[in-house]
Design an enzyme around this catalytic site. Structure first.
Site, PDB file in Angstrom:
ATOM      1  N   HIS A  48       0.802  -1.227   0.000  1.00 27.72           N
ATOM      2  CA  HIS A  48       0.000   0.000   0.000  1.00 27.72           C
ATOM      3  C   HIS A  48       0.835   1.277   0.000  1.00 27.72           C
ATOM      4  O   HIS A  48       0.491   2.252   0.672  1.00 27.72           O
ATOM      5  CB  HIS A  48      -0.964   0.009   1.192  1.00 27.72           C
ATOM      6  N   GLU A  69     -11.553  -3.052  -2.697  1.00 29.49           N
ATOM      7  CA  GLU A  69     -10.532  -2.099  -3.131  1.00 29.49           C
ATOM      8  C   GLU A  69     -10.370  -2.185  -4.642  1.00 29.49           C
ATOM      9  O   GLU A  69      -9.759  -3.115  -5.164  1.00 29.49           O
ATOM     10  CB  GLU A  69      -9.207  -2.414  -2.443  1.00 29.49           C
ATOM     11  N   HIS A 103      -9.412   2.206   0.783  1.00 34.51           N
ATOM     12  CA  HIS A 103      -9.451   0.994   1.602  1.00 34.51           C
ATOM     13  C   HIS A 103     -10.562   1.077   2.655  1.00 34.51           C
ATOM     14  O   HIS A 103     -10.330   0.826   3.841  1.00 34.51           O
ATOM     15  CB  HIS A 103      -8.093   0.791   2.273  1.00 34.51           C
TER      16      HIS A 103
END
Length: 364
Positions: free
Chosen positions: A118, A328, A189
């Site tokens: 991420h 996501e 997210h």
């Protein structure tokens, strides 16, 4: 500071003063979107985190259906750093934090086992974005990600718009430009809990899930995609017809064992790349709340919050394992090292664009 359209008597019970803090010369704040139906979305410009989404159940009772926090310090120090935040420069994992571009190897921060996850520990979830709320229903966030930040090449100029429509849709529109060839995979997210947050927040295992995907990308024991694209047919990954999340989540299927539940990228069915199409529908049968997702992205990571620890969030609600589900929108994990996957490269002069819509409803 820009008008946040903040009202003291909001549904979500959040206070603007609790979200104002100076960080590296910028000020964090609270922004509340509301529509004609009384639906509310609360956002902070720290990481673009969604703090609350207030929607009604089948009896008209409003509840918060996204996991968030009560003040800025809780957001910054959350046990789940990616809790309902924007993600970048690269959503999901890159194997060993390494990739090559134009013959040069780039090294990223390792923050998830042997991999980069991420965008790294100081990715876009941990940055203060410039914010402008132009109406009660629209918020625009902007961030300039510097060349070399977390190891990524190029200055990336990013804008993300949050719009709450009167059809109870939360529409996220992303755009970005670079001055040097780079890789980009942006997402949000959000941890959805359609039953409503509580102490403890109920499991999502009763949620009835449909995913518009005939294939998924399997992963290895450290959650890196193998490069294969496999059919969901005949496996617990198959949600082409509605199934409850929990009906097969504990089966002795290697992918679910490695993920401790669902934490997988689905290859969405598309006629052509980049078209805005239906991706997911999720229904919580007790409250009657439903969520539909539409996206221009080729994939969606479905994650059942398997690693939530039961920590405390919004108004004392607790977030146990499997108390949320994440959808996501994304390009596929580890794409820079998997040339067979749809490209995530962005060149100067090109524009990155993504549209993802989360539409809330009620099933009687």
């Amino acid at each position: 500071m820009n008008n946040t359209y903040y009202q003291e008597n909001n549904r979500c019970g959040l206070k603007r003063a609790d979200f104002q803090k100076g960080i590296n010369g910028k000020i964090t704040d609270l922004y509340i979107l509301s529509n004609d139906n009384g639906v509310e979305v609360a956002v902070t410009n720290y990481g673009g985190a969604i703090l609350a989404i207030m929607v009604p159940d089948k009896n008209g009772k409003f509840g918060n259906v996204v996991q968030g926090h009560d003040n800025i310090d809780q957001v910054i120090n959350s046990p789940e750093p990616f809790l309902s935040t924007l993600i970048g420069r690269y959503g999901n994992r890159i194997a060993k934090g390494k990739f090559q571009l134009d013959g040069k190897e780039y090294n990223l921060t390792i923050n998830n086992g042997p991999n980069s996850l991420h965008g790294g520990p100081t990715g876009y979830h941990a940055r203060v974005w410039d914010a402008e709320q132009t109406s009660q229903q629209s918020l625009t966030l902007h961030y300039l990600s510097k060349d070399g930040e977390e190891g990524f090449p190029g200055n990336l100029d990013i804008t993300v718009n949050y719009t709450l429509t009167d059809q109870n849709e939360l529409k996220l529109t992303y755009s970005a430009k670079t001055d040097k060839r780079t890789i980009v995979n942006l997402t949000h997210h959000a941890f959805f809990s359609l039953a409503g947050l509580a102490n403890p927040t109920p499991s999502v295992e009763n949620n009835i899930l449909t995913i518009n995907a005939d294939h998924f990308t399997p992963m290895d024991e450290v959650s890196i995609t193998t490069g294969e694209i496999l059919k969901v047919e005949g496996t617990p990954m198959d949600f082409r017809t509605p199934h409850t999340v929990g009906s097969r989540i504990n089966e002795p299927f290697q992918q679910l064992i490695w993920g401790a539940g669902y934490d997988h990228n689905y290859v969405l069915n598309k006629r052509e790349p980049g078209e805005l199409t239906f991706a997911v529908k999720c229904v919580e049968p007790i409250s009657g709340r439903s969520l539909e997702m539409y996206t221009t992205e080729p994939g969606v990571q479905v994650y059942t919050a398997n690693w939530n620890s039961g920590f405390i969030g919004w108004h004392g609600a607790t977030y146990p394992s499997r108390s949320a589900i994440c959808f996501e929108a994304q390009h596929f994990p580890d794409t820079p090292n998997k040339p067979q996957f749809p490209s995530v490269e962005l060149n100067p002069g090109e524009s990155y664009r993504q549209v993802t819509i989360y539409k809330f409803g009620i099933e009687k």
